[in-house]
Design a protein around this motif. Structure first.
Motif, short mmCIF file in Angstrom:
data_model
loop_
_atom_site.label_atom_id
_atom_site.label_comp_id
_atom_site.label_asym_id
_atom_site.label_seq_id
_atom_site.Cartn_x
_atom_site.Cartn_y
_atom_site.Cartn_z
N LEU A 139 -1.66 16.85 -30.43
CA LEU A 139 -0.21 16.90 -30.52
C LEU A 139 0.21 16.18 -31.79
N VAL A 140 0.88 16.91 -32.68
CA VAL A 140 1.29 16.36 -33.97
C VAL A 140 2.79 16.11 -33.97
N GLN A 141 3.17 14.89 -34.33
CA GLN A 141 4.57 14.57 -34.60
C GLN A 141 4.87 15.07 -36.01
N GLU A 176 -2.92 10.68 -39.94
CA GLU A 176 -2.02 11.55 -40.69
C GLU A 176 -2.77 12.83 -41.05
N ARG A 220 6.34 15.75 -39.52
CA ARG A 220 7.14 15.08 -40.56
C ARG A 220 7.67 16.08 -41.57
N MET A 234 12.13 18.46 -26.94
CA MET A 234 12.08 18.25 -28.39
C MET A 234 13.09 19.17 -29.08
N GLU A 279 9.89 19.30 -33.77
CA GLU A 279 9.52 17.88 -33.82
C GLU A 279 8.06 17.66 -33.43
N LEU A 280 7.52 18.55 -32.59
CA LEU A 280 6.15 18.44 -32.12
C LEU A 280 5.47 19.80 -32.19
N THR A 339 5.62 25.61 -36.21
CA THR A 339 5.72 24.23 -36.70
C THR A 339 7.13 23.79 -37.06
N GLY A 378 1.99 15.80 -40.57
CA GLY A 378 2.54 14.88 -39.58
C GLY A 378 1.51 13.89 -39.09
N ASP A 384 8.47 20.25 -24.67
CA ASP A 384 7.36 19.79 -25.49
C ASP A 384 6.16 20.71 -25.29
N ARG A 412 -0.08 12.32 -32.37
CA ARG A 412 0.48 11.51 -31.28
C ARG A 412 -0.53 11.37 -30.14
#
Length: 308
Positions: free
Chosen positions: A31-33, A86, A35, A1, A103-104, A100, A69, A22, A72
């Protein structure tokens, strides 16, 4: 990532945009993608080594505690969230390493709540740390009630503008300190502005001749001392910037991850009683510039990193 890595203490020059493995997801984490990730003064203070005596720090570290985010995947023991949810989170762990600005992020469920629909990603990413600090100061430390008058020092800043709105939502009258350029902004939020600096106590008493019921210091300096002359009960003074407030009988506040409190903030946002002013957004790769902007100390509202 892709992530921001810091391999040693230093200035903005040590901030590196790079590839990292990752994160691993424990049984009670998700696991949060990412944003959006809020930028807070504590982030550059960590980078400079100012919290070295407070937390175990492991290099290379990914800075950042704020996140908004999409889930995932979830750990085996997680029942609170599912992939696709979300979320927002104040992902502060017991040591500083996996933050944070990435990306993850692997986030313990105790640090998360559902994202308020009323806020966009940037606003949601800027809410957790500042919002929890304001909420826990006003609700848990100061126990603000409807009809009381609250003095908020540095009321236009990241924590301050949220504290004004939360206090107003609690039914309180708010007097907020700020520079003249932010006075109209504070009025829009529902506060009565006063200029900071010499003579502050007298200016506050012009608005509240009998003093104020409670005071929240978000800037340090002589704010606690000034507040002590305006508040009858020293237990009604809280500070996030001055450890010495406890010796005066007040409360030192460090915002804590708390799902219930985050949920309360999200509810206020969805009810239209709380919004997040985003001063600027930058891409993740420009995290060094975002931290430098934060360190100037003149931001109205929040600085947020956006992650594609």
């Amino acid at each position: 990532m892709k992530a921001i890595a810091i391999r040693q203490y230093g200035g903005p020059e040590v901030v590196e945009f790079t590839d990292l493995p990752d994160p691993r997801v424990g049984p009670d984490s998700v696991l949060v993608q990412v944003r959006a990730a809020g930028v807070n003064p504590v982030d550059w203070k960590v980078r400079e080594g100012r919290l070295d005596g407070t937390f175990d720090v492991h290099f290379p570290l990914i800075p950042g505690w704020d996140v908004a985010g999409v889930v995932r995947s979830v750990g085996g023991a997680v029942t609170e969230f599912a992939p696709g949810d979300e979320v927002i989170g104040y992902v502060r762990k017991d040591s500083v390493e996996h933050g944070t600005y990435a990306e993850l992020v692997a986030a313990p469920v105790r640090t998360l709540a559902r994202k308020p629909a009323a806020l966009d990603w940037a606003q949601a990413g800027g809410l957790p740390l500042a919002g929890l600090t304001a909420y826990q100061s006003l609700v848990k430390a100061l126990r603000i009630k409807a009809g009381e008058t609250v003095l908020v020092h540095a009321a236009a800043g990241g924590v301050g503008h949220l504290a004004v709105q939360i206090a107003r939502a609690l039914g309180a009258r708010v007097i907020g300190t700020a520079g003249p350029r932010n006075h109209a902004y504070l009025r829009e939020l529902g506060a009565e502005p006063v200029a900071y600096g010499d003579g502050l106590a007298e200016r506050v008493r012009e608005l509240a001749p009998g003093g104020v019921d409670a005071a929240l210091d978000l800037v340090g300096g002589d704010a606690v001392a000034v507040s002590a002359g305006l508040v009858a009960d020293p237990a009604r003074i809280a500070s996030v910037a001055d450890y010495g407030v406890a010796a005066r009988g007040g409360h030192y506040v460090w915002g804590r991850p708390d799902s219930a409190d985050l949920t309360a903030l999200a509810r206020l946002a969805d009810e239209g009683r709380l919004t997040v002013t985003v001063a600027s957004t930058l891409p993740l790769a420009q995290a060094a510039s975002a931290q430098a902007l934060s360190a100037e100390g003149r931001t109205r509202g929040k600085i947020v990193l956006l992650v594609d």
